[in-house]
Each structure stands twice: as C-alpha cells, then as structure tokens.
Design an enzyme around this catalytic site. Structure first.
Site, PDB file in Angstrom:
ATOM      1  N   ARG A  43       1.824   2.875  -1.474  1.00  0.00           N
ATOM      2  CA  ARG A  43       2.402   2.178  -2.623  1.00  0.00           C
ATOM      3  C   ARG A  43       2.072   2.980  -3.865  1.00  0.00           C
ATOM      4  NH1 ARG A  43       1.096  -1.794  -6.561  1.00  0.00           N
ATOM      5  NH2 ARG A  43       2.727  -3.383  -6.850  1.00  0.00           N
ATOM      6  N   SER A 112       6.972  -9.383   0.562  1.00  0.00           N
ATOM      7  CA  SER A 112       6.007 -10.099  -0.274  1.00  0.00           C
ATOM      8  C   SER A 112       6.547 -11.487  -0.586  1.00  0.00           C
ATOM      9  CB  SER A 112       5.773  -9.345  -1.586  1.00  0.00           C
ATOM     10  OG  SER A 112       5.158  -8.105  -1.348  1.00  0.00           O
ATOM     11  N   LYS A 141      -0.752  -6.379  -9.527  1.00  0.00           N
ATOM     12  CA  LYS A 141       0.387  -7.251  -9.803  1.00  0.00           C
ATOM     13  C   LYS A 141       0.229  -7.865 -11.193  1.00  0.00           C
ATOM     14  CE  LYS A 141       2.663  -7.309  -5.752  1.00  0.00           C
ATOM     15  NZ  LYS A 141       4.111  -7.045  -5.573  1.00  0.00           N
TER      16      LYS A 141
END
Length: 288
Positions: A43, A112, A141
């Site tokens: 990621r 997600s 996040k």
C-alpha cells in the site's frame, strides 16, 4: 515455495515506508513474514507508478519465496503486471464485479468496509475477504472515524467470509479487539514502524493464538461421566447418537438401554444424556 491456504491467515501486514526511513521495504517485510505475518499487502498511496512497480516486483519475489500471499492495494494494473495473488479495494475504488472480471476467478479480492451493511454487500458481491475498520483512529486513514469494537462484534456475528480487523491496532489494544470476536488482525505502523518487526509479529501471533484457545475452551462442551456396560466413560456427547458415534459404533447393530429403558434407534438423536447416566449397549454380530 508453494503458497499456503490464504484463508488460514491470522496476521496481515501492510507496507508503510514512511514508518521505517532508512530501512528497505523488502528487509522490513521479510522480518514481518519471519515473525508470522501470513499475508502481505503493498500500500503506497503517494508513490509513483515506477516506484509501485519496483516495490511490487521486490515483494512478489519475497512473498513467493516464503509461500505468503501478496496483495496490491488499489492498483489492479500493478497486481496484474507482477503476478500478485490479488488486490484490495476501498469503498470508492473499482467496482468489485469489474475487479473480478479483470483479475480472474482465482484472485484474492479484499474490500475495506466500515459498517455491517458494507460488509454484507461485499460478501454478496463475491469478495474473498473484507477489512473491518478502522477499529481505532489511525494515521493511515486520516479523517476516517473509528468504527470501534462494536463493528467487530457485528462482523463476528454476521459475516461468513474471512474478515480481518484493521486500524490503529497495537499490542496494547489487540486483546480488546480479539475479545470482541476478531480472529484475524491487520497491523501497519505497529509492525513496520517497530525496530524489530519479527518480534512484534510473534507477539501478535501469540495473542491471536491465546484468544483462539480461550474461545475453544468456552465453546467446548464440558465432559460428563456416564457408565457404559459397567465402565465409567468421560464424554462430551449429549445424546445417545453422539455417544454411539464417539465410541465408534455408528452403523453397527445395537440395542441401547438408557437408565433401564430401551431406546429405539429412531430416538437416539433426541435421547439426552446427563451426568451419571447408565447405559447398556448390546452389539449383535451376524453369523450362523
């Protein structure tokens, strides 16, 4: 090395190069794998395509060597280019059906989710697994409200496909997440941001395994003592049928007497056993 069954995963590690300046990505993720991480995801939200491809190729080689599934976040083209095992998408990314069409039926596709409604939609849509989170506030996040362990409990009660708790999970709060029903944990900064990723992963795995053992002890029926043909037996069976099965006598020609009363074969499934029950089992053997 042959890839292990990914559905058996317990600890999911995600890259975050900004948490380990001065240490290479393959080095950090290899330590995570050696410590027990059994899925690795690349990621890198701000990386260029060139950087993504470089890191993806390195991680594909690393994970293939250890038989660990390799997932690419968002970038389906990169996943296809390097032969990744699958891809992971957010709620606002590529539609699941389109991702499946492009990646193929054998690819591992994760989604997600931040609510039970999203989780069930992903399950219906054919996701292979879902992320449940962020459980706690997390720097990966920013601006995303934590779903708390309340959503973890909902997932544990309602989601059938594999799911992993994610978001702000550390060794300090992992037990709280596991107590809420999680059996798989994903960590980012807690793993890759530590100077000893392998040790952190071992500690996570120890907590996950301990929680699984506690759950098994709670769910396992307590043994009762019954007397079978004059011999005391400890058993978890709760019906005559279960006891016959446990004794290896299923399918045999038997007459069963429970506390002095003959139990018809069609009633074995419902004939309950209690602690101290006395049974006589007569096995008829054909001959002539």
């Amino acid at each position: 090395m042959e890839r292990r069954n990914w559905r058996d995963f317990k600890l999911y590690a995600i890259t975050a190069a900004n948490y380990h300046p001065g240490r290479g990505l393959p080095e950090v993720m290899e330590q995570a794998i050696l410590g027990g991480a059994d899925i690795v995801q690349l990621r890198a939200k701000d990386a260029s395509k060139e950087e993504l491809l470089r890191d993806a190729r390195a991680l594909r080689e690393l994970t293939a060597r250890y038989g660990v599934p390799f997932i690419v976040n968002d970038h389906l083209d990169v996943a296809l280019e390097v032969g990744a095992d699958g891809a992971h998408f957010g709620q606002d990314d590529m539609p699941l059906a389109e991702a499946r069409r492009l990646l193929g039926p054998d690819a591992i596709i994760g989604i997600s989710t931040h609510s039970l409604e999203q989780a069930l939609a992903a399950e219906r849509g054919g996701a292979d697994y879902i992320g449940v989170g962020p459980v706690f506030p997390t720097g990966t996040k920013p601006g995303r409200a934590a779903v708390t362990t309340a959503y973890v409990r909902e997932a544990a009660a309602n989601v059938s496909i594999p799911w992993v708790a994610i978001g702000g999970i550390t060794l300090a709060n992992a037990d709280e997440v596991l107590a809420a029903g999680a059996t798989r944990i994903c960590a980012v900064s807690a793993i890759v941001g530590d100077a000893r990723p392998a040790d952190v992963c071992r500690a996570f795995r120890a907590r996950i395994d301990a929680a699984a053992e506690r759950a098994a002890e709670i769910s396992a029926p307590a043994a009762i003592a019954v007397v079978v043909n004059g011999r005391r037996e400890e058993t978890a069976a709760r019906t005559v049928a279960e006891l016959v099965e446990a004794l290896g006598l299923a399918g045999k020609s038997l007459v069963v007497e429970l506390n002095g009363v003959i139990v018809a074969r069609e009633a074995w499934e419902t004939a309950s056993l209690a602690d101290g029950a006395a049974l006589e089992l007569v096995h008829f053997v054909g001959g002539g």
